[in-house]
Design a protein around this motif. Structure first.
Motif, mmCIF file in Angstrom:
data_model
loop_
_atom_site.group_PDB
_atom_site.id
_atom_site.type_symbol
_atom_site.label_atom_id
_atom_site.label_comp_id
_atom_site.label_asym_id
_atom_site.label_seq_id
_atom_site.Cartn_x
_atom_site.Cartn_y
_atom_site.Cartn_z
ATOM 1 N N LYS A 233 0.181 7.415 0.427
ATOM 2 C CA LYS A 233 -0.919 6.453 0.403
ATOM 3 C C LYS A 233 -2.130 6.923 1.208
ATOM 4 O O LYS A 233 -3.234 6.393 1.031
ATOM 5 C CB LYS A 233 -0.444 5.102 0.945
ATOM 6 N N TRP B 16 -3.802 9.504 0.868
ATOM 7 C CA TRP B 16 -4.790 10.189 0.029
ATOM 8 C C TRP B 16 -6.002 9.320 -0.259
ATOM 9 O O TRP B 16 -7.125 9.823 -0.384
ATOM 10 C CB TRP B 16 -4.148 10.633 -1.297
ATOM 11 N N LYS B 17 -5.784 8.017 -0.373
ATOM 12 C CA LYS B 17 -6.915 7.154 -0.732
ATOM 13 C C LYS B 17 -7.944 7.049 0.393
ATOM 14 O O LYS B 17 -9.053 6.570 0.179
ATOM 15 C CB LYS B 17 -6.436 5.770 -1.139
#
Length: 300
Positions: A260, A262-263
């Motif tokens: 998560k 990466w966002k």
């Protein structure tokens, strides 16, 4: 000797109108002690001369200028509490109409912790929300015997919607983390895991209404990489706490949490990955991760 049955502890920061709503849902009775700890609110947003609760006989207002966050404020509140039971609330939420009748019905129960159901609404227009569903579903599963009471308590590790014996917390010296976010996770984990299973009660009574606000910390952490990293660090500590003695209580696999990141951008991902490697936590909850993958494969 205790002076009150219940000590209600409420951290507050810059939302006096909502705090007033919360206080209005709490009766002004001698057996209820209300402790509001203001966490360094701004004078531009709060009129301290008209601060909610100042004129109520059962409310104590503490104005803390450290700015240590909700965990710090809750710890201050606990240090001033003298009730037999601790009950936690967030300033933006409120208790249900029947909440204090429910608390009184359970006041003689031989438990250290009692977990209740919740409702949830959008704070502005009171339209239905979904923040209570995980908690309520877990309680239903506990009543059906699908999961344990401890698993139900940790399905949504928040301080609200439960009553906790103050003597139990004091003897174990359990405090909230004074972190940017997820300050309640380890408090709930310790109060839950250190309690005997016979000392945990569950109830289908709806005690509390949790609200959704776009400006709340919960809304902001989803956009803030620093809050994400703080939550990741707390999750690693949670896994370390339960992995030896309470393996059935593990949370989301660290690998999924890492994905998560990466966002939030490449920089946040590498910071998160570095933290996970440094803590040797990459495979925490990996057995759960494999179950998720296998279940997904079977569905395909």
């Amino acid at each position: 000797m205790n002076h009150h049955l219940f000590s209600i502890i409420i951290p507050h920061h810059n939302i006096p109108q909502l705090l007033q709503r919360c206080l209005d849902s709490i009766p002004n009775t001698p057996d209820v002690q209300v402790i509001v700890v203001d966490d360094n609110s701004s004078e531009e947003k709060v009129d301290f001369e008209l601060f909610p609760g100042l004129k109520r006989s059962n409310v104590t207002c503490i104005f803390d200028k450290v700015g240590g966050g909700a965990g710090h404020a809750r710890n201050i509140g606990m240090s001033h509490a003298d009730g037999e039971w601790l009950v936690f609330a967030d300033a933006g939420d409120f208790f249900t109409t029947d909440a204090f009748n429910i608390l009184h019905r359970h006041k003689e129960c031989p438990y250290d912790i009692i977990l209740f159901k919740a409702d949830s609404v959008n704070s502005d227009d009171y339209s239905p929300s979904d923040r209570h569903l995980v908690l309520n579903d877990a309680l239903d599963d506990a009543f059906n015997g699908t999961i344990s009471a401890k698993e139900a308590l940790l399905a949504k590790p928040v301080p609200w919607c439960k009553m906790v014996k103050r003597d139990y917390v004091q003897k174990r010296n359990i405090l909230f983390d004074e972190t940017m976010s997820s300050n309640d996770v380890m408090f709930v984990a310790k109060t839950t895991c250190w309690a005997n299973k016979e000392a945990i009660g569950i109830s289908t009574d709806v005690l509390y209404t949790v609200t959704t606000r776009t400006s709340s910390l919960m809304g902001n952490w989803k956009k803030d990489p620093e809050n994400y990293l703080c939550r990741l660090e707390v999750m690693i500590r949670y896994h370390e706490f339960v992995k030896k003695d309470y393996p059935e209580l593990r949370k989301e696999p660290i690998i999924l949490t890492l994905v998560k990141s990466w966002k939030y951008g490449v920089n946040t991902f590498f910071r998160a990955f570095s933290l996970v490697l440094r803590k040797k936590a990459l495979f925490y909850g990996f057995d759960i991760f494999l179950k998720i993958v296998n279940n997904h494969t079977l569905k395909l």
